[in-house]
Design a protein around this motif. Structure first.
Motif, PDB file in Angstrom:
ATOM      1  N   HIS A   1       0.833  -1.203   0.000  1.00 21.44           N
ATOM      2  CA  HIS A   1       0.000   0.000   0.000  1.00 21.44           C
ATOM      3  C   HIS A   1       0.867   1.252   0.000  1.00 21.44           C
ATOM      4  O   HIS A   1       0.744   2.116  -0.851  1.00 21.44           O
TER       5      HIS A   1
ATOM      6  N   HIS B   1      -2.316   6.831  -2.353  1.00 19.50           N
ATOM      7  CA  HIS B   1      -2.308   7.500  -1.057  1.00 19.50           C
ATOM      8  C   HIS B   1      -1.118   7.062  -0.205  1.00 19.50           C
ATOM      9  O   HIS B   1      -1.130   7.218   1.025  1.00 19.50           O
TER      10      HIS B   1
ATOM     11  N   ASP C   1      -0.550   2.142  -3.380  1.00 20.63           N
ATOM     12  CA  ASP C   1      -1.744   2.977  -3.496  1.00 20.63           C
ATOM     13  C   ASP C   1      -1.289   4.400  -3.786  1.00 20.63           C
ATOM     14  O   ASP C   1      -0.179   4.794  -3.383  1.00 20.63           O
TER      15      ASP C   1
ATOM     16  N   HIS D   1     -10.259   3.909  -6.867  1.00 17.71           N
ATOM     17  CA  HIS D   1      -9.218   2.992  -7.320  1.00 17.71           C
ATOM     18  C   HIS D   1      -9.793   1.858  -8.169  1.00 17.71           C
ATOM     19  O   HIS D   1     -10.091   0.785  -7.664  1.00 17.71           O
TER      20      HIS D   1
HETATM   21 ZN   LIG Z   1      -6.105   4.879  -1.646  1.00 23.64          ZN
END
Ligand SMILES: [Zn+2]
Length: 502
Positions: free
Chosen positions: A106, A142, A140, A164
């Motif tokens: 992530h 983020h 990700d 996403h």
């Molecule tokens: Zn995200």
């Protein structure tokens, strides 16, 4: 390379919140997705599905390690992270020599005792395979991308879309870059540049003409240039409180460090220019309900973004529930609230029974007070549902024991565990239909766009919680000033650049 390349695949994919939510333990991964060894090869969708399809499509052999993913929450417990890390590394040792390592991560995971889970994992993987074996990870958009992650990986690629919807294709892109690097047809050279901008995700869509969409298109346009292998834009998960957080761009070139540095820095500088556009407009819960009552028809979405399970919150906020009960008690409305005690009380009372509940803020009491509800238990359930599309296409989500409680016109989905909101699967699984509703309380800043395309209006609510639309309300301690939005101008600011050593 004479024989088919052998690629180790695995990963740990979750996102954390330092201001609230339930700590992520091993049970949270087991409840969601935890594939060990050959089970990894069973992934058909999402990032891992894309990686595996691309590897087999190009004749590579996958050596599966471990892949765990789960809905966001508080920091991963030490016990859980150490167990997952140990197993992943043990399996990497056990599979023997590989030509490359491909990891689905992530980027904004932290553990109780580890600030940078992905950097830590990449460092240890690098330590095991040595400097010659290529290592690529997907992230990700983020992600809190760090210098360590850049140092220990040959390539990092972020999702290209928010919501996403491209996890599968990003998995494929990651595998392709890795195989190209393994074969020697490219020499990835990476630079990350960040500026200290922390904003919520409300204006972070990659569709339309919003600020982040514009930035992402600008970054992606670079991929058309000869010698640019991949670009990513990152809107850092602002709900972490760790040193050195920032947003910006990452550029991978084919053996051209100067271009990578220059273009990444330019992307980050542009990010800084757009910082004000990323801040949201918000209404108090009561003003939002009043405004909604003035709109003909429905549904009107009340975006209680400060309580987003997808950002790691507990999902137990009741700010909008309280405002609806006060100002629109008879309007047909629906709201989700995580409250294991209330769910248990409903199951004990039974379907059809009247209940008096003190609802909300019992998982994460830092952010508010429970609300008194007198209602009727309409239905009870086990809380299982399947995601349609996105990161977890086909994965079964588990809310645990659930109840639908009706109080006046309001139906509350009371659940036991927080779950990532995607396309409204939770409401659908208990028979709640947004089409007939005047108000729908939505606890995410973005995915409501795909869940409720027919909504009349969407109002961003300013309520207490660990995932607010603007970071101004969060009590950062470890993320050092100056940073936006607390500091609007920073004298002499230059993007911070981290580059691979090549
Ligand atoms: Zn995200």
């Amino acid at each position: 390379m004479a024989s088919a390349p052998r690629i180790a695949v695995g990963g740990i994919l979750t996102e954390c919140n330092d201001f609230g939510g339930v700590p992520i333990d091993l049970e949270a991964f087991e409840r969601f997705e935890l594939r060990r060894g050959d089970e990894v090869l069973g992934a058909r969708s999402g990032v891992m599905g894309g990686m595996l399809d691309a590897l087999s499509g190009r004749g590579a052999t996958a050596a599966p390690l471990l892949f765990g993913s789960t809905s966001p929450g508080g920091p991963v417990t030490t016990e859980c992270y150490e167990a997952l890390r140990r197993e992943l590394l043990d399996r990497l040792r056990a599979v023997g020599p590989v030509d490359g390592v491909l990891l689905a991560l992530h980027g904004a995971a932290v553990a109780e005792t580890v600030d940078d889970v992905e950097g830590d994992l990449l460092e240890r993987v690098r330590g095991l395979v040595g400097p010659e074996v290529r290592v690529v990870a997907t992230l990700d958009l983020h992600a809190h991308v760090t210098g360590e992650m850049v140092r220990f990986a040959d390539g990092l690629l972020g999702w290209e879309t928010y919501p996403h919807v491209d996890t599968y294709t990003t998995g494929r892109r990651g595998a392709d870059l890795l195989l190209d690097a393994v074969s020697g047809s490219v020499r990835p050279c990476m630079a990350l540049a960040k500026v200290p901008v922390l904003t919520g995700a409300v204006n972070g869509s990659t569709e339309g003409d919003g600020p982040f969409a514009t930035l992402m298109r600008r970054a992606k346009a670079l991929e058309a240039r000869p010698g640019v292998l991949s670009t990513s834009m990152f809107l850092v998960n602002p709900f972490l409180d760790r040193p050195g957080m920032g947003s910006g761009g990452l550029v991978i070139t084919d053996g051209d460090p100067d271009t990578a540095r220059r273009e990444a820095a330019a992307l980050a500088a542009e990010y800084w220019e757009r910082r004000h556009d990323l801040e949201p407009e918000m209404s108090s819960p009561r003003d939002a309900v009043r405004a909604g009552l003035g709109i003909e028809g429905g549904p009107v979405l009340l975006l209680e973004t400060a309580d987003a399970c997808g950002g790691g919150a507990a999902g137990d906020g009741v700010a909008c529930v309280a405002a609806l009960i006060e100002l629109a008690p008879d309007a047909p409305s629906m709201a989700p609230v995580v409250d294991p005690d209330a769910a248990a009380a409903c199951h004990a009372a039974g379907a059809g029974a009247p209940v008096d509940l003190r609802l909300g803020h019992r998982v994460d009491p830092r952010w508010g007070e429970p609300v008194e509800i007198s209602g009727v238990v309409e239905t009870l359930g086990a809380g299982r549902f399947a995601y349609r599309g996105g990161i977890w296409e086909g994965t079964v989500g588990e809310m645990g024991p659930t109840a639908v409680v009706r109080a006046g016109g309001l139906r509350i989905l009371v659940s036991t565990h927080p779950t990532y909101e995607w396309q409204g699967e939770q409401f659908e699984s208990v028979g709640l239909d947004a089409d007939g509703a005047k108000f729908v309380v939505v606890k995410n800043p973005m995915n409501y766009r795909i869940a409720y395309p027919g909504a009349r209006a969407a109002i961003v609510v300013d309520s207490p919680g660990p995932t607010p639309a603007s970071c101004r309300a969060l009590p950062y301690v470890r993320m050092a000033r100056p940073f936006f939005p607390f500091d609007d101008d920073i004298k002499g600011l230059q993007p911070e650049v981290f580059a691979s050593s090549e």
